[in-house]
Enzyme design. Structure first.
Site, short mmCIF file in Angstrom:
data_model
loop_
_atom_site.label_atom_id
_atom_site.label_comp_id
_atom_site.label_asym_id
_atom_site.label_seq_id
_atom_site.Cartn_x
_atom_site.Cartn_y
_atom_site.Cartn_z
N GLY A 129 35.64 -1.00 39.98
CA GLY A 129 35.52 -2.44 40.17
C GLY A 129 34.88 -3.07 38.95
O GLY A 129 34.13 -2.41 38.22
N GLN A 145 30.42 -9.38 34.25
CA GLN A 145 30.14 -8.11 33.56
C GLN A 145 30.79 -8.04 32.18
O GLN A 145 30.45 -7.18 31.38
CB GLN A 145 30.63 -6.92 34.40
CG GLN A 145 29.85 -6.73 35.67
CD GLN A 145 30.33 -5.50 36.40
OE1 GLN A 145 31.29 -5.57 37.16
NE2 GLN A 145 29.70 -4.37 36.16
N CYS A 198 27.22 1.35 38.70
CA CYS A 198 27.71 0.07 38.20
C CYS A 198 27.96 0.20 36.69
O CYS A 198 27.14 0.79 35.99
CB CYS A 198 26.66 -1.00 38.46
SG CYS A 198 27.14 -2.63 37.87
N LEU A 199 29.08 -0.33 36.23
CA LEU A 199 29.39 -0.24 34.80
C LEU A 199 28.36 -0.98 33.95
O LEU A 199 28.23 -0.70 32.76
CB LEU A 199 30.79 -0.78 34.51
CG LEU A 199 31.95 0.04 35.11
CD1 LEU A 199 33.28 -0.63 34.83
CD2 LEU A 199 31.95 1.46 34.56
N HIS A 252 29.85 -5.13 46.56
CA HIS A 252 29.23 -4.93 45.25
C HIS A 252 29.76 -5.96 44.24
O HIS A 252 28.98 -6.60 43.52
CB HIS A 252 29.52 -3.49 44.79
CG HIS A 252 28.95 -3.13 43.46
ND1 HIS A 252 28.03 -2.12 43.28
CD2 HIS A 252 29.19 -3.62 42.21
CE1 HIS A 252 27.72 -2.03 41.99
NE2 HIS A 252 28.41 -2.93 41.33
N GLU A 253 31.09 -6.15 44.21
CA GLU A 253 31.68 -7.06 43.21
C GLU A 253 31.38 -8.52 43.54
O GLU A 253 31.11 -9.32 42.64
CB GLU A 253 33.19 -6.83 43.09
CG GLU A 253 33.60 -5.44 42.62
CD GLU A 253 32.86 -4.97 41.37
OE1 GLU A 253 32.54 -5.80 40.50
OE2 GLU A 253 32.60 -3.76 41.26
N HIS A 308 28.07 -9.49 42.35
CA HIS A 308 28.04 -9.80 40.91
C HIS A 308 28.29 -11.29 40.66
O HIS A 308 27.73 -11.88 39.75
CB HIS A 308 29.11 -9.01 40.16
CG HIS A 308 28.66 -7.65 39.71
ND1 HIS A 308 27.58 -7.45 38.87
CD2 HIS A 308 29.17 -6.41 39.96
CE1 HIS A 308 27.45 -6.14 38.64
NE2 HIS A 308 28.38 -5.49 39.29
ZN LIG Z 1 28.64 -3.47 39.32
#
Ligand SMILES: [Zn+2]
Length: 172
Positions: free
Chosen positions: A46, A51, A93-94, A135-136, A139
């Site tokens: 995701g 991000q 998480c990236l 989660h997304e 963000h």
């Molecule tokens: Zn994330």
């Protein structure tokens, strides 16, 4: 197509509440496809626009990556309109590489979103996909998964993150 630079904690753009998408044009499609390429290259399941430094309500998810067959979801202006049950799975998480922790989430969620052509859809999801959606969407509201940790775990995270960052700087 282009790879975008993934912003890492604690860059300020990650803490901002993203603005709704109002223009469903080629630049939105370009951004969405560049984000997909960036997510697959990472690799991740995701990625949300903040991000990659863009404070807009757009996120992409593909939980099927590991099975081979791609099921890419483009979520524009997504909202959770219903939730049910609880779960607690390990997340990463990236934007916070090399750190993983268990986060309490709803087990099932109903998500309303628009696609890249401005059509509205509602999906009901559970399991990994439900976790990824929560989660997304977090963000887009400037919330990171570590914000859900207890104060004690969060202070441990900050210590560990310092070490991870030092290690990343050494590698550069
Ligand atoms: Zn994330």
């Amino acid at each position: 197509m282009a790879l975008l630079r993934i912003r890492h904690y604690p860059e300020p753009v990650l803490k901002k509440v993203a603005t709704p998408v109002t223009e469903f044009d080629d630049s939105l499609r370009q951004l969405a496809h560049d984000m997909a390429e960036t997510m697959y290259a990472a690799p991740g399941i995701g990625l949300a626009a903040p991000q990659v430094g863009i404070s807009k309500r757009l996120a992409i998810i593909d939980c099927s990556a590991r099975d081979g067959e791609s099921q890419l979801l483009f979520l524009v202006n997504p909202e959770i309109i219903d939730r049910e049950g609880d779960c607690c799975e390990e997340e990463g998480c990236l934007s916070i590489p090399e750190y993983y922790a268990k986060v309490e989430r709803s087990a099932k969620v109903k998500v309303r979103f628009q696609n890249l052509d401005e059509q509205t859809h509602v999906i009901e999801v559970e399991g990994l996909l439900a976790v990824a959606c929560q989660h997304e969407i977090d963000h887009l509201d400037g919330i990171l998964f570590v914000d859900h940790l207890s104060p004690l775990k969060r202070s441990l995270f900050r210590k560990k993150w310092k070490k991870i960052q030092e290690h990343m700087t050494e590698q550069m």
